[in-house]
Design an enzyme around this catalytic site. Structure first.
Site, mmCIF file in Angstrom:
data_model
loop_
_atom_site.group_PDB
_atom_site.id
_atom_site.type_symbol
_atom_site.label_atom_id
_atom_site.label_comp_id
_atom_site.label_asym_id
_atom_site.label_seq_id
_atom_site.Cartn_x
_atom_site.Cartn_y
_atom_site.Cartn_z
ATOM 1 N N ARG A 54 -5.881 98.883 64.345
ATOM 2 C CA ARG A 54 -5.615 100.040 63.487
ATOM 3 C C ARG A 54 -5.297 101.221 64.391
ATOM 4 O O ARG A 54 -5.361 101.112 65.611
ATOM 5 C CB ARG A 54 -6.748 100.329 62.480
ATOM 6 C CG ARG A 54 -8.120 99.879 62.810
ATOM 7 C CD ARG A 54 -8.815 100.626 63.899
ATOM 8 N NE ARG A 54 -8.674 102.072 63.750
ATOM 9 C CZ ARG A 54 -8.648 102.921 64.729
ATOM 10 N NH1 ARG A 54 -8.760 102.495 65.990
ATOM 11 N NH2 ARG A 54 -8.507 104.208 64.546
ATOM 12 N N GLY A 55 -4.950 102.361 63.752
ATOM 13 C CA GLY A 55 -4.544 103.512 64.558
ATOM 14 C C GLY A 55 -3.037 103.483 64.742
ATOM 15 O O GLY A 55 -2.449 102.424 64.993
ATOM 16 N N ALA A 56 -2.429 104.675 64.635
ATOM 17 C CA ALA A 56 -0.964 104.764 64.536
ATOM 18 C C ALA A 56 -0.225 104.034 65.659
ATOM 19 O O ALA A 56 0.634 103.175 65.417
ATOM 20 C CB ALA A 56 -0.567 106.240 64.503
ATOM 21 N N ARG A 97 0.677 98.603 55.766
ATOM 22 C CA ARG A 97 -0.049 99.880 55.724
ATOM 23 C C ARG A 97 0.984 101.004 55.579
ATOM 24 O O ARG A 97 1.862 101.141 56.418
ATOM 25 C CB ARG A 97 -0.894 100.077 56.998
ATOM 26 C CG ARG A 97 -1.956 98.981 57.125
ATOM 27 C CD ARG A 97 -3.155 99.401 57.888
ATOM 28 N NE ARG A 97 -3.844 100.551 57.353
ATOM 29 C CZ ARG A 97 -4.715 101.272 58.064
ATOM 30 N NH1 ARG A 97 -4.969 100.961 59.311
ATOM 31 N NH2 ARG A 97 -5.327 102.318 57.524
ATOM 32 N N GLN A 211 -14.847 104.749 61.717
ATOM 33 C CA GLN A 211 -14.136 104.555 62.993
ATOM 34 C C GLN A 211 -14.691 105.464 64.090
ATOM 35 O O GLN A 211 -14.614 105.130 65.269
ATOM 36 C CB GLN A 211 -12.633 104.839 62.814
ATOM 37 C CG GLN A 211 -11.884 103.797 62.009
ATOM 38 C CD GLN A 211 -11.760 104.208 60.563
ATOM 39 O OE1 GLN A 211 -12.652 104.856 60.012
ATOM 40 N NE2 GLN A 211 -10.677 103.837 59.915
ATOM 41 N N ASP A 252 -1.552 110.096 61.799
ATOM 42 C CA ASP A 252 -0.850 108.857 61.459
ATOM 43 C C ASP A 252 0.612 109.128 61.145
ATOM 44 O O ASP A 252 1.447 108.229 61.215
ATOM 45 C CB ASP A 252 -1.544 108.196 60.275
ATOM 46 C CG ASP A 252 -2.973 107.847 60.654
ATOM 47 O OD1 ASP A 252 -3.201 106.738 61.145
ATOM 48 O OD2 ASP A 252 -3.852 108.730 60.526
ATOM 49 N N ASN A 262 -3.649 112.656 58.468
ATOM 50 C CA ASN A 262 -4.637 111.990 59.334
ATOM 51 C C ASN A 262 -5.772 111.484 58.457
ATOM 52 O O ASN A 262 -5.778 111.675 57.232
ATOM 53 C CB ASN A 262 -5.143 112.969 60.398
ATOM 54 C CG ASN A 262 -5.890 112.258 61.509
ATOM 55 O OD1 ASN A 262 -5.418 111.235 62.014
ATOM 56 N ND2 ASN A 262 -7.061 112.746 61.879
ATOM 57 N N LYS A 263 -6.717 110.825 59.083
ATOM 58 C CA LYS A 263 -7.831 110.196 58.369
ATOM 59 C C LYS A 263 -8.470 111.156 57.379
ATOM 60 O O LYS A 263 -8.625 112.347 57.677
ATOM 61 C CB LYS A 263 -8.845 109.693 59.398
ATOM 62 C CG LYS A 263 -10.017 108.931 58.842
ATOM 63 C CD LYS A 263 -9.634 107.783 57.939
ATOM 64 C CE LYS A 263 -8.772 106.746 58.596
ATOM 65 N NZ LYS A 263 -8.271 105.712 57.643
#
Ligand code: MRU
Length: 373
Positions: A54-56, A97, A211, A252, A262-263
């Site tokens: 995960r993560g951009a 995603r 996370q 992201d 973002n998150k």
């Protein structure tokens, strides 16, 4: 970056078999370090969707390798059938995603490179291999440079504080684990740490998947960076009491006008930072810019994930990783995964080319080739 003193990237090709992609399966961190083999595009799509990775930046790099695996296994009887299979693989990956723009960017880059590679299928497979490696290498290099630019912000604060530790708050994991190496938000922190500038990181736990608590805390710990995990709602209080000097988050997807997805929860931290006059920076490689949209709030698709992530929590019990129910079984839950922080709350963007204001002029000043003629 280091795991138990050994250097790892987050994704790589198996040493004795370049037809196998290896990843760290992040679902089990920090309690178990598991390396997973991926051999076809279905496995890659599952790994992205179910957040083994995960993560951009890492989602983009994984998609790049996914297209390479798709090329290895695509029909070879005609170029048209080969490219049809790759287009389908690209759609499959892009559907996993929706928010991180690096995913579509990597797929489109692979397809364009293969189209440009001539009509020989073997040559196209070789191109897919090279592009996948390039995406990963460039991601690592961009993050390294983000560290070199961003460390200046930390250095200035450190000088102002007479060498007292600089307290940096971060949200979610925009660390090494979200990229191929170094991370975006963490790159300036790692650089400061390695230059001997004292830093301390407030790590937002980042419900519902935690996370921050699971991943950011683990990777900072592996590098010996002083940090403290905090519940998501603590940041505002710390800011009001002078205990946060700087906020750095990842993103992201950021519009070329400076709006930052973002998150979930990032927006609230930006509001609190604004209210307390604390600089709020966002670190990103240029692969996380969306050059096509102007209004982040209206146009960035926000992923909604399953309610079980909110209702259950995962942890270690008697040496086993278990999930436990947190809410009444019958209570419904909703799970928006990202929010958009309007550019007016963002002090600046830290990119591989330098730091710029979160505005169209600022971003296009650093990336003039993206100006529409
Ligand atoms: O849902 P995730 O874990 O893929 O979310 C992405 C993130 O880790 C964060 O939003 C991060 O801050 C930006 S990605 C570098």
């Amino acid at each position: 970056m280091n795991v138990h003193g050994k250097h790892y990237r987050t994704i790589w090709l198996k040493e004795d078999d370049p037809r196998v992609v290896q990843i760290i399966d992040q679902r089990w961190l920090p309690h178990k370090f598991v390396v997973e083999d991926l051999t076809d595009v279905d496995q890659v799509a599952r790994a992205i969707q179910e957040m083994h990775v995960r993560g951009a930046g890492l989602i983009g790099a994984t998609a790049g390798y996914g297209m390479y695996l798709a090329a290895l296994h695509a029909p070879k009887d005609s170029l048209a059938a080969f490219m049809e299979a790759l287009a389908a693989a690209g759609e499959q990956l892009k559907a996993t995603r929706p928010t991180a723009v690096n995913l579509a960017w990597a797929v489109e880059r692979q397809l364009a490179a293969m189209e440009a590679a001539g009509d020989d299928i073997e040559e196209r497979i070789q191109t897919a291999f090279q592009v996948a490696q390039d995406i990963a290498d460039e991601d690592a290099e961009a993050c390294r440079r983000i560290g070199e630019h961003g460390v200046q912000i930390i250095q200035e604060i450190s000088q102002r504080k007479g060498g007292e530790p600089v307290n940096i708050l971060t949200h979610c994991n925009a660390g090494w684990l979200a990229f191929v190496d170094y991370g975006s938000a963490t790159a300036p922190i790692y650089e400061a740490h390695s230059r001997g500038i004292p830093v301390h990181v407030w790590v937002d736990e980042t419900r519902p998947r935690n996370q921050g608590a699971r991943l950011t805390a683990w990777e900072l710990g592996q590098h010996g960076v002083p940090h403290t995990v905090i519940a998501d709602n603590v940041g505002g209080h710390l800011m009001q009491h002078g205990l946060v000097d700087l906020v750095i988050t990842g993103t992201d997807r950021t519009t070329y006008t400076g709006d930052v997805a973002n998150k979930i929860g990032t927006y609230l931290k930006a509001l609190a930072a604004h209210d307390n006059g604390i600089p709020f920076y966002v670190a990103l490689p240029s692969s996380s810019f969306d050059w096509t949209i102007q209004d982040g709030l209206a146009e960035i698709p926000i992923e909604e994930r399953g309610e079980e992530e909110v209702k259950y929590i995962q942890g270690l019990h008697n040496g086993e990783i278990v999930k436990v129910l947190l809410t009444p079984q019958e209570s419904p839950a909703t799970n928006y995964s990202f929010d958009v922080t309007p550019r007016r709350y963002v002090t600046g963007l830290i990119t591989e080319r330098g730091i710029c204001p979160a505005s169209e002029e600022g971003v296009l000043g650093l990336f003039p080739e993206k100006r529409q003629s």
